[in-house]
Design an enzyme around this catalytic site. Structure first.
Site, PDB file in Angstrom:
ATOM      1  N   LYS A  14      52.322  29.533 -56.181  1.00 44.08           N
ATOM      2  CA  LYS A  14      53.502  29.970 -55.410  1.00 44.08           C
ATOM      3  C   LYS A  14      53.359  29.573 -53.932  1.00 44.08           C
ATOM      4  O   LYS A  14      54.264  28.995 -53.342  1.00 44.08           O
ATOM      5  CB  LYS A  14      53.683  31.497 -55.525  1.00 44.08           C
ATOM      6  CG  LYS A  14      53.820  32.008 -56.953  1.00 44.08           C
ATOM      7  CD  LYS A  14      54.000  33.509 -57.011  1.00 44.08           C
ATOM      8  CE  LYS A  14      52.829  34.329 -56.535  1.00 44.08           C
ATOM      9  NZ  LYS A  14      51.599  34.231 -57.360  1.00 44.08           N
ATOM     10  N   ARG A  89      57.845  42.078 -57.179  1.00 42.26           N
ATOM     11  CA  ARG A  89      56.774  42.104 -58.168  1.00 42.26           C
ATOM     12  C   ARG A  89      56.947  43.269 -59.144  1.00 42.26           C
ATOM     13  O   ARG A  89      56.183  43.394 -60.088  1.00 42.26           O
ATOM     14  CB  ARG A  89      55.444  42.299 -57.449  1.00 42.26           C
ATOM     15  CG  ARG A  89      54.556  41.078 -57.429  1.00 42.26           C
ATOM     16  CD  ARG A  89      53.409  41.388 -56.509  1.00 42.26           C
ATOM     17  NE  ARG A  89      52.261  40.602 -56.752  1.00 42.26           N
ATOM     18  CZ  ARG A  89      51.866  39.586 -55.981  1.00 42.26           C
ATOM     19  NH1 ARG A  89      52.581  39.202 -54.962  1.00 42.26           N
ATOM     20  NH2 ARG A  89      50.744  38.969 -56.232  1.00 42.26           N
ATOM     21  N   ARG A 128      38.588  28.825 -55.374  1.00 49.07           N
ATOM     22  CA  ARG A 128      39.366  28.624 -54.138  1.00 49.07           C
ATOM     23  C   ARG A 128      38.558  29.008 -52.896  1.00 49.07           C
ATOM     24  O   ARG A 128      37.900  30.043 -52.862  1.00 49.07           O
ATOM     25  CB  ARG A 128      40.643  29.477 -54.193  1.00 49.07           C
ATOM     26  CG  ARG A 128      41.395  29.479 -52.881  1.00 49.07           C
ATOM     27  CD  ARG A 128      42.789  30.013 -52.988  1.00 49.07           C
ATOM     28  NE  ARG A 128      42.877  31.377 -53.448  1.00 49.07           N
ATOM     29  CZ  ARG A 128      44.036  32.015 -53.663  1.00 49.07           C
ATOM     30  NH1 ARG A 128      45.170  31.379 -53.477  1.00 49.07           N
ATOM     31  NH2 ARG A 128      44.046  33.257 -54.076  1.00 49.07           N
ATOM     32  N   ARG A 161      38.491  34.523 -50.584  1.00 49.51           N
ATOM     33  CA  ARG A 161      39.268  35.763 -50.448  1.00 49.51           C
ATOM     34  C   ARG A 161      38.546  36.891 -51.181  1.00 49.51           C
ATOM     35  O   ARG A 161      38.046  36.675 -52.284  1.00 49.51           O
ATOM     36  CB  ARG A 161      40.663  35.546 -51.075  1.00 49.51           C
ATOM     37  CG  ARG A 161      41.778  35.552 -50.040  1.00 49.51           C
ATOM     38  CD  ARG A 161      43.076  35.083 -50.591  1.00 49.51           C
ATOM     39  NE  ARG A 161      43.636  35.945 -51.628  1.00 49.51           N
ATOM     40  CZ  ARG A 161      44.860  35.776 -52.159  1.00 49.51           C
ATOM     41  NH1 ARG A 161      45.614  34.779 -51.740  1.00 49.51           N
ATOM     42  NH2 ARG A 161      45.312  36.575 -53.091  1.00 49.51           N
ATOM     43  N   ARG A 172      43.974  41.462 -61.419  1.00 42.74           N
ATOM     44  CA  ARG A 172      45.255  40.936 -60.902  1.00 42.74           C
ATOM     45  C   ARG A 172      46.082  40.339 -62.038  1.00 42.74           C
ATOM     46  O   ARG A 172      47.301  40.526 -62.098  1.00 42.74           O
ATOM     47  CB  ARG A 172      45.002  39.870 -59.823  1.00 42.74           C
ATOM     48  CG  ARG A 172      44.550  40.459 -58.495  1.00 42.74           C
ATOM     49  CD  ARG A 172      43.850  39.450 -57.612  1.00 42.74           C
ATOM     50  NE  ARG A 172      44.697  38.351 -57.205  1.00 42.74           N
ATOM     51  CZ  ARG A 172      44.216  37.204 -56.685  1.00 42.74           C
ATOM     52  NH1 ARG A 172      42.922  37.042 -56.520  1.00 42.74           N
ATOM     53  NH2 ARG A 172      45.044  36.255 -56.332  1.00 42.74           N
TER      54      ARG A 172
HETATM   55  P1  AP5 Z   1      48.186  29.253 -54.621  1.00 39.99           P
HETATM   56  O1  AP5 Z   1      49.274  28.329 -54.244  1.00 39.99           O
HETATM   57  O2  AP5 Z   1      47.478  29.996 -53.531  1.00 39.99           O
HETATM   58  O3  AP5 Z   1      48.697  30.236 -55.751  1.00 39.99           O
HETATM   59  P2  AP5 Z   1      49.465  31.603 -55.610  1.00 39.99           P
HETATM   60  O4  AP5 Z   1      50.316  31.722 -56.818  1.00 39.99           O
HETATM   61  O5  AP5 Z   1      50.143  31.689 -54.275  1.00 39.99           O
HETATM   62  O6  AP5 Z   1      48.174  32.519 -55.699  1.00 39.99           O
HETATM   63  P3  AP5 Z   1      47.765  33.849 -54.930  1.00 39.99           P
HETATM   64  O7  AP5 Z   1      46.350  34.121 -55.309  1.00 39.99           O
HETATM   65  O8  AP5 Z   1      48.054  33.775 -53.465  1.00 39.99           O
HETATM   66  O9  AP5 Z   1      48.775  34.814 -55.628  1.00 39.99           O
HETATM   67  P4  AP5 Z   1      48.735  36.330 -55.855  1.00 39.99           P
HETATM   68  O10 AP5 Z   1      50.101  36.519 -56.383  1.00 39.99           O
HETATM   69  O11 AP5 Z   1      47.633  36.873 -56.667  1.00 39.99           O
HETATM   70  O12 AP5 Z   1      48.372  36.841 -54.409  1.00 39.99           O
HETATM   71  P5  AP5 Z   1      49.210  37.316 -53.167  1.00 39.99           P
HETATM   72  O13 AP5 Z   1      48.591  36.742 -51.973  1.00 39.99           O
HETATM   73  O14 AP5 Z   1      50.675  37.135 -53.379  1.00 39.99           O
HETATM   74  O15 AP5 Z   1      47.135  28.398 -55.482  1.00 39.99           O
HETATM   75  C1  AP5 Z   1      45.925  28.974 -55.920  1.00 39.99           C
HETATM   76  C2  AP5 Z   1      44.816  27.904 -55.913  1.00 39.99           C
HETATM   77  O16 AP5 Z   1      45.126  26.903 -56.867  1.00 39.99           O
HETATM   78  C3  AP5 Z   1      44.680  27.173 -54.571  1.00 39.99           C
HETATM   79  O17 AP5 Z   1      43.314  26.910 -54.348  1.00 39.99           O
HETATM   80  C4  AP5 Z   1      45.451  25.882 -54.769  1.00 39.99           C
HETATM   81  O18 AP5 Z   1      44.929  24.828 -53.979  1.00 39.99           O
HETATM   82  C5  AP5 Z   1      45.266  25.624 -56.247  1.00 39.99           C
HETATM   83  N1  AP5 Z   1      46.430  25.011 -56.859  1.00 39.99           N
HETATM   84  C6  AP5 Z   1      47.715  25.441 -56.757  1.00 39.99           C
HETATM   85  N2  AP5 Z   1      48.534  24.652 -57.478  1.00 39.99           N
HETATM   86  C7  AP5 Z   1      47.738  23.713 -58.049  1.00 39.99           C
HETATM   87  C8  AP5 Z   1      47.973  22.616 -58.938  1.00 39.99           C
HETATM   88  N3  AP5 Z   1      49.208  22.323 -59.357  1.00 39.99           N
HETATM   89  N4  AP5 Z   1      46.927  21.881 -59.347  1.00 39.99           N
HETATM   90  C9  AP5 Z   1      45.657  22.156 -58.925  1.00 39.99           C
HETATM   91  N5  AP5 Z   1      45.368  23.178 -58.089  1.00 39.99           N
HETATM   92  C10 AP5 Z   1      46.389  23.941 -57.664  1.00 39.99           C
HETATM   93  O19 AP5 Z   1      48.965  38.904 -53.239  1.00 39.99           O
HETATM   94  C11 AP5 Z   1      47.663  39.431 -52.995  1.00 39.99           C
HETATM   95  C12 AP5 Z   1      47.710  40.942 -53.156  1.00 39.99           C
HETATM   96  O20 AP5 Z   1      48.646  41.515 -52.202  1.00 39.99           O
HETATM   97  C13 AP5 Z   1      48.208  41.459 -54.517  1.00 39.99           C
HETATM   98  O21 AP5 Z   1      47.154  41.512 -55.460  1.00 39.99           O
HETATM   99  C14 AP5 Z   1      48.729  42.861 -54.123  1.00 39.99           C
HETATM  100  O22 AP5 Z   1      47.668  43.757 -53.951  1.00 39.99           O
HETATM  101  C15 AP5 Z   1      49.352  42.620 -52.760  1.00 39.99           C
HETATM  102  N6  AP5 Z   1      50.781  42.275 -52.855  1.00 39.99           N
HETATM  103  C16 AP5 Z   1      51.374  41.091 -52.494  1.00 39.99           C
HETATM  104  N7  AP5 Z   1      52.703  41.141 -52.710  1.00 39.99           N
HETATM  105  C17 AP5 Z   1      52.968  42.367 -53.230  1.00 39.99           C
HETATM  106  C18 AP5 Z   1      54.158  43.012 -53.680  1.00 39.99           C
HETATM  107  N8  AP5 Z   1      55.355  42.393 -53.650  1.00 39.99           N
HETATM  108  N9  AP5 Z   1      54.051  44.266 -54.163  1.00 39.99           N
HETATM  109  C19 AP5 Z   1      52.876  44.925 -54.197  1.00 39.99           C
HETATM  110  N10 AP5 Z   1      51.699  44.372 -53.801  1.00 39.99           N
HETATM  111  C20 AP5 Z   1      51.748  43.111 -53.314  1.00 39.99           C
END
Ligand code: AP5
Length: 215
Positions: A14, A89, A128, A161, A172
């Protein structure tokens, strides 16, 4: 006001996709994960509360999340276009987003579901590494920096992270299955969901997303 929702499990791409698409098409990227991590770094009240949940890989309570996102979107104007990464979410967040958009005469134009198998998500996240200075992502196997632990672009230190350890990632993924997957059927029923295979190369995903958004 136009909103594009990016749905998908942890590690589905994402953030990577949003960052690449935003500049090309003039969207504002709102990542709730990044906003929360910034709040944790700043030691604000929201950050202190959120940290307890994020460390365990659980969702931060809806009331905190809704306040953060609505406040951020209020800073825009009627022509603003947002890419929402990580929000909504839960069903509660989705309902309140729809209500808030109705009040502002805005609309959800697309819901893009980035789909990849959990084993691949686990590999992406355990490997990562992120630059502390500029935020660029690396991977210990597939995207290694020239010098271990150091960012190629700015020389900053690379870190893992705290929620990218295997047991927290498992949680997660489990939380995603229990609390977020229901949004897929919600938007499917409304005829708004587009599934995109996110197990392929980033460039291919970005091209598909740009084609959809350019209509
Ligand atoms: P990346 O692009 O970072 O993937 P992502 O889907 O953004 O992953 P996140 O880990 O950031 O998502 P998440 O939903 O768990 O965490 P968030 O920060 O939102 O890619 C991941 C890796 O893969 C990278 O190294 C990238 O280079 C690689 N990659 C990507 N695409 C690729 C491809 N096509 N090929 C090869 N490699 C690739 O949330 C964190 C925490 O915050 C949650 O657990 C929760 O506690 C809280 N939180 C956030 N939003 C909310 C909400 N709305 N409600 C409640 N709690 C929330």
């Amino acid at each position: 006001m136009e909103v594009v929702i990016l749905l998908g499990g942890p590690g589905s791409g994402k953030g990577t996709t949003a960052e690449r698409v935003r500049g090309r098409l003039g969207y504002i990227h709102i990542s709730t994960g990044d906003m929360l991590r910034e709040a944790v770094r700043n030691g604000s009240d929201v950050g202190l509360k959120a940290d307890l949940y994020m460390k365990r890989g659980e969702l931060v309570p809806d009331d905190i999340m809704i306040e953060i996102v609505v406040e951020r979107m209020r800073r825009g104007n009627k022509d603003s276009k947002y890419l929402l990464d990580g929000f909504p979410r839960t069903s509660e967040q989705a309902t309140l987003l729809e209500k808030s958009l109705a009040d502002e005469k805005g609309e959800i134009s697309q819901v893009l579901f980035l789909d990849a198998p959990s084993e691949l998500l686990m590999k992406r996240l355990t490997g990562r590494r992120i630059c502390r200075e500029c935020g660029i992502n690396y991977h210990v196997e597939t995207m290694r920096p020239k010098k271990e632990g150091v960012c190629d672009a700015c020389g900053g230190e690379l870190y893992q992270r705290p929620d990218d350890h295997e047991s927290t990632i498992k949680n997660r993924l489990d939380v995603y299955g229990r609390q977020t997957e229901s949004l897929i059927s919600r938007y499917k029923k409304k005829g708004m969901l587009k599934r995109i295979d996110s197990s392929v190369a980033v460039d291919n995903i970005v091209n598909v997303v740009v084609d959809i958004l350019e209509g």
